[in-house]
Design an enzyme around this catalytic site. Sequence first.
Site, PDB file in Angstrom:
ATOM      1  CD  GLU A   1      -2.384   0.910   2.905  1.00  0.00           C
ATOM      2  OE1 GLU A   1      -3.098   1.562   2.841  1.00  0.00           O
ATOM      3  OE2 GLU A   1      -2.045   0.127   3.390  1.00  0.00           O
TER       4      GLU A   1
ATOM      5  CE  LYS B   1      -7.760   0.216   4.013  1.00  0.00           C
ATOM      6  NZ  LYS B   1      -6.860   1.535   5.039  1.00  0.00           N
TER       7      LYS B   1
ATOM      8  CB  CYS C   1      -4.681  -1.522   5.450  1.00  0.00           C
ATOM      9  SG  CYS C   1      -2.857  -0.969   7.472  1.00  0.00           S
TER      10      CYS C   1
END
Length: 492
Positions: free
Chosen positions: A258, A315, A366
């Site tokens: 990321e 995301k 994440c």
Amino acid sequence: MLLAVAAGFALYAVSPPHDVWWLAPVAFAGFALVVLGRRARAGFGYGLLFGFAFMLPLLGWLQDFLSAQFGPWPWLGVAAVEALFFGLAGAGMARVSRLAAAPVWMAAVFVVAESLRSSVPFGGFPWGRLAFTQATGALLPLASLGGAVFVTFAVALIGAAVAQFVARLRERSGLVAPVATALVPVLAGLAALPTIGTEPDAGTARVAVIQGNAPDIGLDLLYEDDVLHDNHMRAADRFADDVRAGRVPRPDLVVLPEQVGSWGPAKYDPELSRIAAEIGVPMLVGGLGVDEDGQLRNKIVQWDPVTGPGGEYHKQHLVPFAETIPMRPVARLVSPFVDRFERDMVPGRRPGVLDAGPARVGLGMCYDVAYDDVFTGATREGATLLAVPTNNAWYGHSEMSYQQLAMSRLRAVEHGRAVVVAATSGVSAIVRPDGTVAQQTGQFVAQNVVGEVPLRSSGTPATWLGNAPLWVLVALGVGALAFTLRRRSRDV
């Protein structure tokens, strides 16, 4: 009170990176024993103590990250808010603890509170779910049957049954039922173990993970996008040299972490295009990007060695007070991201599945990995491999990366897929479909990983059931609470 605090701290002590899965139900048993037979108000107080004693050390990485500028208040505030949900769990568990088959209802009520904590406020904060203490052990196979929520229920059920057994020891009667209840989840997990598939029923892929490292400077990393980019381009260059020289076999795809890139609508990055062409295989690269409509997104971009940037994943679950910032005037007091991002990022709404070499890669970034829907959606869309690009460099040499790795290990079993974790500064890893770690890097080192992973197309019951186990357990917990309220009004 001492037992509630000790039980909460014990639950932290057995959380990742500590590999003592069997002690998590014992720690929960201490909490269940405290609230057993209590009034709801007392249960709330004891639950608050238990939750605070658990969450405060578990979230110590927030103190590592923010204390230099904001002191302990963000850390204490988040732990206190999360502890409120444990207080609600304690109140509900106390109410249903007088019912027949109390451990079942207590465990279901805890699932209700955990699902609330994972949903509200601001999208919830699922860190510290009971399921995430079970990256190894006899209960992990249950993830393939009913997902993370099923594992949480199993841990809580065993703990509540142990508490009931201890409480009944004084009477020396009624001991068989709690013993049997505690054994059922363990035996079910052991029975499910042979059903976990690891064979490559959709082929195999050689995957490379580029961990370029980041300086261990905490908050000062906030404006060092160029450093992250340059470190990872150098690491990718070294990897390309190794491939050309034959020191490393050519992979089928490459995964970078990321926040490596920073792009406008054209996604112009000549250095990344050059490296992709030199390695000669597709790359999946994380970065911040502004779309043509001006929206800011945290995304993964598929980088083709010939045509350059292509498909994207956005995301889905954005970090509150970082990637999306509610109450900006107040948030400024506790978050450095208010000044870094003048506008909120926009979350993705679709599962992330990108084709890269022989694999259809299901993506979660994440914080995404803590939520059940991300990889469920990706696997249902045909993902044969899962990947978690992440940036954990903010949090120093803390336990945060290992806590996140445990989530990836559970997701591997939940969906029967290998999982590739690509972190800027560690811990990067290749996880097999049975949750075992094939390779793993250290923290704050530049270290590339290459491994052969099975590609799988067959599904697990957890994938296809989706949220159904959650709704069943929520119905049980809410129904038990409703029954206690109805019985109380009838008695009055």
